[in-house]
Motif scaffolding. Structure first.
Motif, PDB file in Angstrom:
ATOM      1  N   ALA A 107       0.827  -1.206   0.000  1.00 41.41           N
ATOM      2  CA  ALA A 107       0.000   0.000   0.000  1.00 41.41           C
ATOM      3  C   ALA A 107       0.861   1.256   0.000  1.00 41.41           C
ATOM      4  CB  ALA A 107      -0.924  -0.010   1.216  1.00 41.41           C
ATOM      5  N   ARG A 108       1.927   1.271   0.765  1.00 39.45           N
ATOM      6  CA  ARG A 108       2.796   2.452   0.837  1.00 39.45           C
ATOM      7  C   ARG A 108       3.548   2.678  -0.478  1.00 39.45           C
ATOM      8  NH1 ARG A 108       3.527   4.210   6.204  1.00 39.45           N
ATOM      9  NH2 ARG A 108       2.130   3.036   7.558  1.00 39.45           N
ATOM     10  N   VAL A 109       3.918   1.584  -1.129  1.00 40.35           N
ATOM     11  CA  VAL A 109       4.577   1.737  -2.425  1.00 40.35           C
ATOM     12  C   VAL A 109       3.579   2.233  -3.470  1.00 40.35           C
ATOM     13  CG1 VAL A 109       5.808   0.522  -4.259  1.00 40.35           C
ATOM     14  CG2 VAL A 109       6.383   0.078  -1.872  1.00 40.35           C
ATOM     15  N   GLU A 110       2.325   1.817  -3.370  1.00 37.69           N
ATOM     16  CA  GLU A 110       1.301   2.379  -4.259  1.00 37.69           C
ATOM     17  C   GLU A 110       1.223   3.896  -4.092  1.00 37.69           C
ATOM     18  OE1 GLU A 110      -1.962  -1.276  -4.669  1.00 37.69           O
ATOM     19  OE2 GLU A 110      -2.205   0.247  -3.098  1.00 37.69           O
ATOM     20  N   LEU A 111       1.319   4.374  -2.864  1.00 30.29           N
ATOM     21  CA  LEU A 111       1.254   5.818  -2.615  1.00 30.29           C
ATOM     22  C   LEU A 111       2.502   6.547  -3.108  1.00 30.29           C
ATOM     23  CD1 LEU A 111      -0.376   5.918   0.928  1.00 30.29           C
ATOM     24  CD2 LEU A 111      -1.308   6.923  -1.168  1.00 30.29           C
ATOM     25  N   LEU A 112       3.603   5.856  -3.184  1.00 35.75           N
ATOM     26  CA  LEU A 112       4.838   6.476  -3.666  1.00 35.75           C
ATOM     27  C   LEU A 112       4.955   6.437  -5.188  1.00 35.75           C
ATOM     28  CD1 LEU A 112       7.354   5.110  -1.003  1.00 35.75           C
ATOM     29  CD2 LEU A 112       6.590   7.481  -1.248  1.00 35.75           C
ATOM     30  N   THR A 113       4.286   5.470  -5.824  1.00 37.83           N
ATOM     31  CA  THR A 113       4.450   5.288  -7.270  1.00 37.83           C
ATOM     32  C   THR A 113       3.172   5.505  -8.072  1.00 37.83           C
ATOM     33  OG1 THR A 113       3.945   2.911  -7.167  1.00 37.83           O
ATOM     34  CG2 THR A 113       6.260   3.573  -6.848  1.00 37.83           C
ATOM     35  N   GLY A 114       2.010   5.409  -7.429  1.00 37.01           N
ATOM     36  CA  GLY A 114       0.761   5.474  -8.174  1.00 37.01           C
ATOM     37  C   GLY A 114       0.522   4.252  -9.032  1.00 37.01           C
ATOM     38  N   GLN A 115       1.197   3.144  -8.697  1.00 34.03           N
ATOM     39  CA  GLN A 115       1.084   1.920  -9.493  1.00 34.03           C
ATOM     40  C   GLN A 115       0.619   0.748  -8.634  1.00 34.03           C
ATOM     41  OE1 GLN A 115       5.061   1.380 -11.124  1.00 34.03           O
ATOM     42  NE2 GLN A 115       4.420   2.299 -13.072  1.00 34.03           N
ATOM     43  N   TYR A 116      -0.084  -0.186  -9.285  1.00 31.01           N
ATOM     44  CA  TYR A 116      -0.412  -1.449  -8.650  1.00 31.01           C
ATOM     45  C   TYR A 116       0.837  -2.334  -8.553  1.00 31.01           C
ATOM     46  CZ  TYR A 116      -5.434  -0.493  -9.218  1.00 31.01           C
ATOM     47  OH  TYR A 116      -6.701   0.043  -9.144  1.00 31.01           O
ATOM     48  N   GLY A 117       0.719  -3.390  -7.737  1.00 32.95           N
ATOM     49  CA  GLY A 117       1.864  -4.255  -7.469  1.00 32.95           C
ATOM     50  C   GLY A 117       2.433  -4.949  -8.684  1.00 32.95           C
ATOM     51  N   GLN A 118       1.605  -5.234  -9.698  1.00 33.16           N
ATOM     52  CA  GLN A 118       2.145  -5.899 -10.891  1.00 33.16           C
ATOM     53  C   GLN A 118       3.082  -4.992 -11.664  1.00 33.16           C
ATOM     54  OE1 GLN A 118      -1.067  -5.069 -10.505  1.00 33.16           O
ATOM     55  NE2 GLN A 118      -2.004  -4.338 -12.385  1.00 33.16           N
ATOM     56  N   ASN A 119       3.011  -3.696 -11.404  1.00 31.37           N
ATOM     57  CA  ASN A 119       3.867  -2.742 -12.113  1.00 31.37           C
ATOM     58  C   ASN A 119       4.997  -2.185 -11.245  1.00 31.37           C
ATOM     59  OD1 ASN A 119       2.303  -2.927 -14.505  1.00 31.37           O
ATOM     60  ND2 ASN A 119       0.773  -1.576 -13.607  1.00 31.37           N
ATOM     61  N   ASN A 120       4.742  -1.976  -9.946  1.00 34.80           N
ATOM     62  CA  ASN A 120       5.822  -1.463  -9.090  1.00 34.80           C
ATOM     63  C   ASN A 120       6.665  -2.578  -8.485  1.00 34.80           C
ATOM     64  OD1 ASN A 120       4.589  -2.379  -6.608  1.00 34.80           O
ATOM     65  ND2 ASN A 120       3.279  -0.550  -6.610  1.00 34.80           N
ATOM     66  N   GLY A 121       6.224  -3.845  -8.631  1.00 34.13           N
ATOM     67  CA  GLY A 121       7.038  -4.983  -8.218  1.00 34.13           C
ATOM     68  C   GLY A 121       6.906  -5.410  -6.775  1.00 34.13           C
ATOM     69  N   VAL A 122       6.066  -4.722  -5.978  1.00 30.88           N
ATOM     70  CA  VAL A 122       5.965  -5.024  -4.546  1.00 30.88           C
ATOM     71  C   VAL A 122       4.654  -5.757  -4.276  1.00 30.88           C
ATOM     72  CG1 VAL A 122       5.914  -4.071  -2.224  1.00 30.88           C
ATOM     73  CG2 VAL A 122       7.401  -3.043  -3.957  1.00 30.88           C
ATOM     74  N   ARG A 123       4.757  -6.991  -3.823  1.00 27.07           N
ATOM     75  CA  ARG A 123       3.582  -7.841  -3.609  1.00 27.07           C
ATOM     76  C   ARG A 123       3.339  -8.156  -2.138  1.00 27.07           C
ATOM     77  NH1 ARG A 123       4.972 -12.033  -8.637  1.00 27.07           N
ATOM     78  NH2 ARG A 123       5.371 -10.356 -10.143  1.00 27.07           N
ATOM     79  N   HIS A 124       4.371  -7.994  -1.311  1.00 28.41           N
ATOM     80  CA  HIS A 124       4.246  -8.348   0.105  1.00 28.41           C
ATOM     81  C   HIS A 124       5.175  -7.442   0.923  1.00 28.41           C
ATOM     82  CE1 HIS A 124       2.815 -10.993   3.248  1.00 28.41           C
ATOM     83  NE2 HIS A 124       4.060 -11.235   3.653  1.00 28.41           N
ATOM     84  N   ASN A 125       5.200  -7.663   2.236  1.00 24.32           N
ATOM     85  CA  ASN A 125       6.045  -6.845   3.107  1.00 24.32           C
ATOM     86  C   ASN A 125       7.518  -7.225   3.035  1.00 24.32           C
ATOM     87  OD1 ASN A 125       3.967  -5.286   4.077  1.00 24.32           O
ATOM     88  ND2 ASN A 125       3.806  -6.327   6.051  1.00 24.32           N
ATOM     89  N   GLU A 126       7.793  -8.466   2.703  1.00 26.12           N
ATOM     90  CA  GLU A 126       9.166  -8.948   2.774  1.00 26.12           C
ATOM     91  C   GLU A 126       9.390 -10.058   1.756  1.00 26.12           C
ATOM     92  OE1 GLU A 126       9.844 -10.990   6.569  1.00 26.12           O
ATOM     93  OE2 GLU A 126       7.680 -10.950   6.899  1.00 26.12           O
ATOM     94  N   SER A 127      10.548 -10.646   1.809  1.00 19.60           N
ATOM     95  CA  SER A 127      10.974 -11.746   0.944  1.00 19.60           C
ATOM     96  C   SER A 127      11.324 -11.231  -0.453  1.00 19.60           C
ATOM     97  CB  SER A 127       9.921 -12.862   0.880  1.00 19.60           C
ATOM     98  OG  SER A 127       8.829 -12.496   0.068  1.00 19.60           O
ATOM     99  N   ARG A 128      11.468 -12.154  -1.387  1.00 19.95           N
ATOM    100  CA  ARG A 128      11.924 -11.820  -2.733  1.00 19.95           C
ATOM    101  C   ARG A 128      11.009 -10.826  -3.429  1.00 19.95           C
ATOM    102  NH1 ARG A 128      12.792 -16.359  -7.511  1.00 19.95           N
ATOM    103  NH2 ARG A 128      13.139 -14.909  -9.248  1.00 19.95           N
ATOM    104  N   TYR A 129       9.705 -10.892  -3.154  1.00 19.77           N
ATOM    105  CA  TYR A 129       8.743 -10.045  -3.854  1.00 19.77           C
ATOM    106  C   TYR A 129       8.146  -8.954  -2.962  1.00 19.77           C
ATOM    107  CZ  TYR A 129       9.122 -13.560  -7.468  1.00 19.77           C
ATOM    108  OH  TYR A 129       9.618 -14.413  -8.448  1.00 19.77           O
TER     109      TYR A 129
END
Length: 513
Positions: A107-129
């Motif tokens: 959610a915080r990365v969405e606010l920083l990029t204006g993008q959904y996770g499939q585009n900004n690359g962030v799917r979870h809080n931690e780990s590879r993705y």
């Protein structure tokens, strides 16, 4: 509910009692850095200042301040009288605002990029993705604004995984994020190894926010300020203490003591979902006494945020910038408190998806409301629209600036919603959809999702079942509904830009039994 009289709210709106409602500062904290504690000040040497040459045009674009809480439910805004009086009553409340990826880091990365996770690359809080390492810091809302005539400031909780030795993110003229453990209210650090022990984090965020406002206003250029609070997130104690209820300041110990947590009155409280839930949504029993205690702790921790909002508005008013500033108050995601035997977040149910969203500022009618189903992704598109700042990447949201100005506007009829999971390379290497959990869509009537790896599905008909107690995905009357919503989800799961804001038309009605 705990509240103040409307007459007091009216005085607050007039700016007459802002200072009076800001509670006195506690004793100065112990700072364990090399120097003795001094009140926070901002070095303005890195701020862009107004061009004083004869004939130079003044930049009168509006300022924007985004106040973000952590894990706050939409209904908990009712427990924040100052924020209601100073932002909600002065502006517009969005009654159906959602966090389409309801977990802290995405959610915080969405606010920083204006993008959904499939585009900004962030799917979870931690780990590879998931986590900070996935954020492309060189192209965020901070760099857009700083590169187009604004000063940009960031204070408080950043993206999960931002450590004590992490670099400074580019673009932000004032950079004051929490580092390391982001949710220990008493023992915490800010960027530059500024360490506090035996303190209360909301107070320091308040102090740094107001210091930033004074510096930004003195620079006489438009500014963007993100102030990210920790409350009402659970406290992650340093060391092996684990998660506990959010701590609150002593002066708020009696707040709401005669009131019951709203979830305890919900028809869905501790009820099983007929038809079951996907396995990644893990229901459990939640005793009423435990839920009540947690809710009171959350509400009481938010009182310090409420006081910080009043203090912030006071500082903004003193700087002469209040009338030219958009004030945004929202949360990164909602939170379940026992409804459907669920707790916390990262689930695609109403309590987790829905967030508070109120916006005040130039051209917004005081006390107005909108049912437009906006999201945090749309908020980024709206902020850039209001300020004439052009993102330097393709954003996925739609601007709702016309609605803020009182105009009618068309809107999509289907919104992408999704969750991720913590990727484990030892067990998940063969999965086709790594890092993803449930992905689906939300419409005016339906909430639909499918586990991308197990194929498990979920469908709630919120018109017939507003408490979301029946998963009707496998029933014959809803077969055509499921097919259509899966078709829409398939189109949106890989969407980017305007393709994320389509109008598909009417969903087929469920067949009669």
């Amino acid at each position: 509910m705990f509240h103040v009289a409307r007459s007091l709210g009216a005085l607050l709106c007039a700016g007459l009692l802002v200072s009076a409602l800001t509670t006195a500062s506690p004793a100065q904290p112990t700072r364990t850095g090399p120097a003795a504690y001094v009140p926070a000040t901002v070095d303005a040497s890195d701020l862009r200042t107004a061009d004083r040459r004869a004939g130079a045009e003044r930049d009168d674009r509006p300022n924007v301040i985004v106040v973000l809480t952590d894990d706050m439910r939409a209904d908990e805004l009712k427990q924040m009288p100052r924020t209601q009086a100073l932002i909600q009553d002065r502006g517009m409340q969005f009654t159906d605002a959602t966090s389409p990826h309801p977990l802290c880091c995405p959610a915080r990365v969405e606010l920083l990029t204006g993008q959904y996770g499939q585009n900004n690359g962030v799917r979870h809080n931690e780990s590879r993705y998931g986590g900070y390492h996935r954020l492309k810091t060189g192209n965020t809302i901070g760099t857009w604004f700083a590169g187009q005539g604004y000063n940009a400031a960031f204070v408080g909780k950043h993206v999960n995984g931002y450590e004590n030795d992490s670099p400074r993110d580019p673009g932000w003229n004032i950079w004051e994020p929490i580092t390391g453990n982001p949710t220990d209210y008493f023992k915490f650090r800010f960027f530059g190894n500024e360490r506090y022990k035996g303190d209360y984090v909301t107070r320091r965020i308040e102090e740094k926010t107001n210091s930033a406002i004074r510096a930004l206003s003195a620079a006489d250029q438009p500014f963007l300020l993100f102030t990210n609070h920790v409350a009402p997130h659970e406290r992650q104690q340093t060391g092996r203490g684990g998660l506990v209820n959010p701590p609150y300041e002593k002066q708020y110990a009696a707040v709401a003591k005669h009131f019951k947590a709203p979830s305890l009155s919900a028809r869905s409280y501790n009820k099983r979902v007929k038809g079951g839930l996907p396995s990644k949504m893990q229901p459990d029993q939640h005793p009423k006494s435990v839920v009540q205690k947690k809710w009171l702790a959350r509400v009481r921790s938010l009182q310090s945020v409420d006081a910080a909002v009043a203090s912030m508005v006071d500082a903004l008013s003193a700087s002469g910038e209040l009338d030219n500033t958009y004030l945004v108050f929202t949360s990164d995601n909602g939170y379940s408190l026992g409804e459907r035997r669920l707790q916390k977040k990262n689930n695609l149910v109403e309590e987790t998806l829905r967030v508070p969203l109120v916006i005040a500022g130039p051209g917004i009618a005081p006390g107005s409301r909108s049912p437009l189903p906006v999201t945090l992704v749309d908020l980024v598109a709206t902020i850039t629209d209001l300020t004439d700042v052009q993102p330097t990447l393709t954003t996925d949201g739609a601007s709702f600036a016309p609605t803020l100005r009182g105009a009618d506007q068309g809107w999509r009829d289907t919104t992408l919603i999704q969750t991720g999971y913590k990727y484990n390379p030892a067990t998940d290497r063969k999965l086709k959809h790594k890092g993803w959990a449930l992905r689906g869509v939300r419409t005016e009537r339906y909430t639909y999702a499918r586990d991308m790896n197990t194929g498990e599905k979920m469908l709630f008909d919120r018109q017939r079942d507003p408490w979301e107690l029946k998963n009707v995905v496998g029933t014959r009357p809803y077969a055509r509904v499921v097919a259509e919503l899966e078709r829409r989800a398939g189109k949106l799961r890989n969407c980017a830009g305007d393709n994320c804001n389509r109008t598909f038309g009417r969903v087929p009605k469920p067949r009669k039994r």
